[in-house]
Design a protein around this motif. Sequence first.
Motif, PDB file in Angstrom:
ATOM      1  N   ILE A  43       1.549  -1.315   0.211  1.00  0.00           N
ATOM      2  CA  ILE A  43      -0.161  -0.087   0.222  1.00  0.00           C
ATOM      3  C   ILE A  43       0.567   1.505  -0.421  1.00  0.00           C
ATOM      4  N   PRO A  44       2.011   1.611   1.008  1.00  0.00           N
ATOM      5  CA  PRO A  44       2.834   2.888   1.023  1.00  0.00           C
ATOM      6  C   PRO A  44       3.374   2.983  -0.521  1.00  0.00           C
ATOM      7  N   HIS A  45       4.039   1.902  -1.246  1.00  0.00           N
ATOM      8  CA  HIS A  45       4.040   1.756  -2.349  1.00  0.00           C
ATOM      9  C   HIS A  45       3.202   2.322  -3.271  1.00  0.00           C
ATOM     10  N   ILE A  46       2.279   1.958  -3.963  1.00  0.00           N
ATOM     11  CA  ILE A  46       1.245   2.201  -4.217  1.00  0.00           C
ATOM     12  C   ILE A  46       0.814   3.310  -3.912  1.00  0.00           C
ATOM     13  N   ALA A  47       0.556   3.839  -3.194  1.00  0.00           N
ATOM     14  CA  ALA A  47      -0.108   5.082  -3.057  1.00  0.00           C
ATOM     15  C   ALA A  47       1.040   5.915  -3.024  1.00  0.00           C
ATOM     16  N   THR A  48       2.298   5.976  -2.475  1.00  0.00           N
ATOM     17  CA  THR A  48       3.130   6.479  -3.611  1.00  0.00           C
ATOM     18  C   THR A  48       3.372   6.559  -4.834  1.00  0.00           C
ATOM     19  N   GLU A  49       3.289   6.066  -5.389  1.00  0.00           N
ATOM     20  CA  GLU A  49       3.220   5.998  -7.116  1.00  0.00           C
ATOM     21  C   GLU A  49       2.372   6.386  -7.920  1.00  0.00           C
ATOM     22  N   ILE A  50       0.825   6.688  -7.037  1.00  0.00           N
ATOM     23  CA  ILE A  50       0.044   7.700  -7.334  1.00  0.00           C
ATOM     24  C   ILE A  50      -0.126   8.984  -7.188  1.00  0.00           C
TER      25      ILE A  50
END
Length: 501
Positions: A220-227
């Motif tokens: 989740i922190p990686h996906i949120a950072t990408e978005i």
Amino acid sequence: MDNNEKPVWQEEASSLLPITILAPAPAARESSSRSKAWSLAIFLLVCLSGLLLVFSGAYGRVSKLSIFNSTPEGPYAPGSFYSLVKTQEDICPGENGVDKVSRSGLFEAQQDAENAPLILTHGGGPGTSGLFNTVLGQNHCVMRRNGSFEHNPNAWSEKYNVLVLDHPIGAGFSYGSSPNNSRAAAADVYDFLQKIFVLFPHLATAKLTLASGSYGGVYIPHIATEIHTQNIALADGHGEPGARYINLESMMVSNPMSDILSHFRWALDVRCQNPIFNVYNETQCAEGYVHLPECLDALQYALDFPSAEVKAEALTTCEKAAPDIDPKRGRMLENVKVECDGSLDGCVPELVQGAKYLNDEKTKEMLGVPQWMNWTSVNYTVHHAFYMEGDMVQRAHLLYGPLVSDGIRLLHYVGALDANCGWSGIYHFLKYIQTPFQPAFLTASDVQWHPNATVRAIGDGDGAGNFTWILMSEAGHLVVRDQPELVKMILERWIEDLPWV
């Protein structure tokens, strides 16, 4: 083409994400009744490169096939990528007693689906299928221990559009070129969402919440950072041509492993000093404490001098400090109150039943899944690839700082009975996430919000908080399975940003 053959486009596609899209029939869309049976499913397969194939029909009948070539407008222009959409009716049990079930996909909100917020949910692992979530009760159908399906009175999809994803590529029914790290996997999710918004434009403007648990605490922190990074690029006039701004509003994480140091530092606390039951025997506890300093030193070295080999070696070293539980202990690592043989399949029989259902020829035909595919709750090839890359050895929780500081809200709702990803290690890393809310979080007290839950909500308004911690006394690792009614209450207050007390 024989349904057991691998299609040519599978070999050509670099990344393929099949999911099932569930939507109520027209009459059901107009009803707000929680007991209303849903009757329409669409199977959607999206490729992250190439062309677009669309199949649609009822009861497994293909009624439309379209092929589109790449366009100069960019990767997210209509007709620039593969997808497969297959409509399927009768998915939930009805009064006639016939199972009408689908096990993955976009479960459209039973109330005002066109304007409802969107939840993206996926598994942990790494390598756990997102369908695992649907088995345990996030959608409108829930599987019971004997393999039967029932209407779910605590469905997340009552008020919200729930998009279930097999993540990363290789998990569940997804297949193709699989990443071996969470950062690359996050880019796949961003690409996937952009293409979903092309196919379903009304979802593009919805408020998005990312929801997962376990290794989802890394995802989740990686996906949120990408978005968030791509949103900033778009605002500056950069980013992929044709990409849309994604309205990421919040993140909600249950029993995560986000910080490898905190995970191992506090693992023995919940396995050897648990007031309810110690899943380790005395010998395991004694040996674990002996090897813990070596484990923590190896992890710190791997964080300071990161390479795939060094990180993988550190994980191997830490196996001595956190061995497998002895089945003779007769308890579940993920919930110390549950008496069973200690294995996930043995302690969660829904998984065994779910695998039987999803691998049935008729189910695959209904979903449009090729017969050669085999569903497992965890793809150990994916898990091994992430392990050898050392992806677990990271402090992903530190990515939350900039996200929360920029207004993306964060909730951790944690089961206290979990000895896999124990609450004490999670609380420990939360204290060190630097946000404007950190000082208040460190000095605040937990409030008894529910008979089985305390809450500590810190925010810049009167709502559910920007940085919120909930501890559930009667839930373990699988919070939705253990406390479905409570979790739904938490979900609704969080997404609607309502105060807890």
